[in-house]
Write an enzyme that holds these catalytic residues in place. Sequence first.
Site, PDB file in Angstrom:
ATOM      1  N   ARG A  40       6.235   4.087   5.626  1.00 32.88           N
ATOM      2  CA  ARG A  40       7.415   4.095   6.501  1.00 32.88           C
ATOM      3  C   ARG A  40       8.606   4.809   5.866  1.00 32.88           C
ATOM      4  O   ARG A  40       9.323   5.529   6.525  1.00 32.88           O
ATOM      5  CB  ARG A  40       7.776   2.704   6.987  1.00 32.88           C
ATOM      6  N   HIS A  62      -4.121   0.162  10.375  1.00 38.95           N
ATOM      7  CA  HIS A  62      -4.414  -0.955   9.473  1.00 38.95           C
ATOM      8  C   HIS A  62      -5.756  -0.859   8.772  1.00 38.95           C
ATOM      9  O   HIS A  62      -6.044  -1.669   7.889  1.00 38.95           O
ATOM     10  CB  HIS A  62      -4.283  -2.277  10.240  1.00 38.95           C
ATOM     11  N   ILE A 122       0.835  -1.205   0.000  1.00 41.12           N
ATOM     12  CA  ILE A 122       0.000   0.000   0.000  1.00 41.12           C
ATOM     13  C   ILE A 122       0.866   1.250   0.000  1.00 41.12           C
ATOM     14  O   ILE A 122       0.412   2.327  -0.355  1.00 41.12           O
ATOM     15  CB  ILE A 122      -1.001   0.069   1.178  1.00 41.12           C
ATOM     16  N   ASP A 123       2.135   1.106   0.406  1.00 46.74           N
ATOM     17  CA  ASP A 123       3.004   2.295   0.487  1.00 46.74           C
ATOM     18  C   ASP A 123       3.441   2.793  -0.895  1.00 46.74           C
ATOM     19  O   ASP A 123       3.933   3.909  -1.018  1.00 46.74           O
ATOM     20  CB  ASP A 123       4.259   1.985   1.306  1.00 46.74           C
TER      21      ASP A 123
HETATM   22  O1  F6P Z   1       2.803  -2.460   4.063  1.00 44.65           O
HETATM   23  C1  F6P Z   1       3.692  -1.523   4.586  1.00 44.65           C
HETATM   24  C2  F6P Z   1       3.143  -0.996   5.832  1.00 44.65           C
HETATM   25  O2  F6P Z   1       1.860  -0.615   5.563  1.00 44.65           O
HETATM   26  C3  F6P Z   1       3.960   0.131   6.443  1.00 44.65           C
HETATM   27  O3  F6P Z   1       3.580   1.414   6.049  1.00 44.65           O
HETATM   28  C4  F6P Z   1       3.760  -0.103   7.920  1.00 44.65           C
HETATM   29  O4  F6P Z   1       4.830   0.416   8.670  1.00 44.65           O
HETATM   30  C5  F6P Z   1       3.721  -1.575   7.992  1.00 44.65           C
HETATM   31  O5  F6P Z   1       3.095  -2.009   6.820  1.00 44.65           O
HETATM   32  C6  F6P Z   1       3.018  -2.101   9.219  1.00 44.65           C
HETATM   33  O6  F6P Z   1       2.975  -3.485   9.139  1.00 44.65           O
HETATM   34  P1  F6P Z   1       2.568  -4.485  10.310  1.00 44.65           P
HETATM   35  O7  F6P Z   1       1.903  -3.693  11.388  1.00 44.65           O
HETATM   36  O8  F6P Z   1       1.639  -5.446   9.644  1.00 44.65           O
HETATM   37  O9  F6P Z   1       3.823  -5.144  10.721  1.00 44.65           O
END
Ligand code: F6P
Length: 363
Positions: free
Chosen positions: A186, A287, A141-142
């Site tokens: 991130r 999320h 998604i990033d």
């Molecule tokens: O998919 C990337 C992302 O959405 C980042 O922006 C975020 O830091 C990370 O996933 C969080 O992932 P999780 O909480 O599932 O480890």
Amino acid sequence: MSKTIAILTGGGDCPGLNAVIRGVVRASMLQRGWKVLGVEDGFDGLVEEPLRVRELDLAAVRGILPRGWTILGTSNRGNPFSYPVKKGENVELIDISAHVLENFFKLGAEALIAVGGDGTLKIAQGLNEIGLPVVGVPKTIDNDLRSTDVTFGYSTAVEVVTEALDRLHTTAESHHRVMVVEVMGRDAGWIALESGIAGSADVILLPEIPFSMDKVCAAIRRRSESGSRFSIVVVAEGAFPDSGDKVRKKSADQNFGVERLGGIGQYVAHQLERCLEMETRVVVLGHVQRGGSPIPFDRILGSRFGVKAVELIEQSDYGKMVALKGRDVVDVPICEAVGSLNRVDPQGALVRTAESLGIMVGR
Ligand code: F6P
């Protein structure tokens, strides 16, 4: 000629994964008569006996196109090149890639489709180099993967954030408040930037532009003094002040090699309350951005990627990743796509557009 192929989804989930899986199964079975195996929970499904693999027939993918999540499950932990194994009290990281390769060939499959982001595709590339015929499908998604104009899931996330910003505008205006909205991203601030423009944010803070808290305060004060007594600040989770560092919930050591970010929204709100006489609230979308139904663009892109991945296997064209270039789905070497990330250019057209619209980007 009949073939058996396998597919797995790795890394964080995102809307559109099921569209890829369905595309792979339908293109393989309907036109080619191939058999498709689904590996569960990313590469983890290939580590321990009994292997976690199941056959995916047409019934298995029925009705999944509009649904978020991945029917195969996923994991952002089990990197076979650096696999955590408990040794007494300690955890050691060992290379089990040869074992994973051996397990894969036990399935009788000829090729693997790996659907994932930078981490998953790096693993796929590594396995390809030691003999696994693999095709990659980019997901995140990033939107921080190189060599594709966009990844599926990203546009759905932008839509979710934009809708949230529209909703937050009305309540911010009623109460004359500053609303700080922390979104995912991130290393790359695409979600913050595009949803911020679409949702008419007043300030957008990105990982690519370390921000000056003084300038952010001054911008909101000016806005308030000019009669707009509320403001919307969108901040990517990886953004950080020019005087500091990213805000982390867990270090990489505490979280299976991946830092867990989060908290920059709270930091910004706290600083704003210190410098402004305005009430501030923080909303962390988290999320919510990764769940739920993919928008049509992501359903179509995921389906196109799945079909293209099958075509590459048919041509025995391995070590490639499917990608969107303009309106076409093409293929590129996986090694070109991984390694360095697709980040927002601080001097690029999109940031300049935001600034021309009067949006403050922290500098
Ligand atoms: O998919 C990337 C992302 O959405 C980042 O922006 C975020 O830091 C990370 O996933 C969080 O992932 P999780 O909480 O599932 O480890």
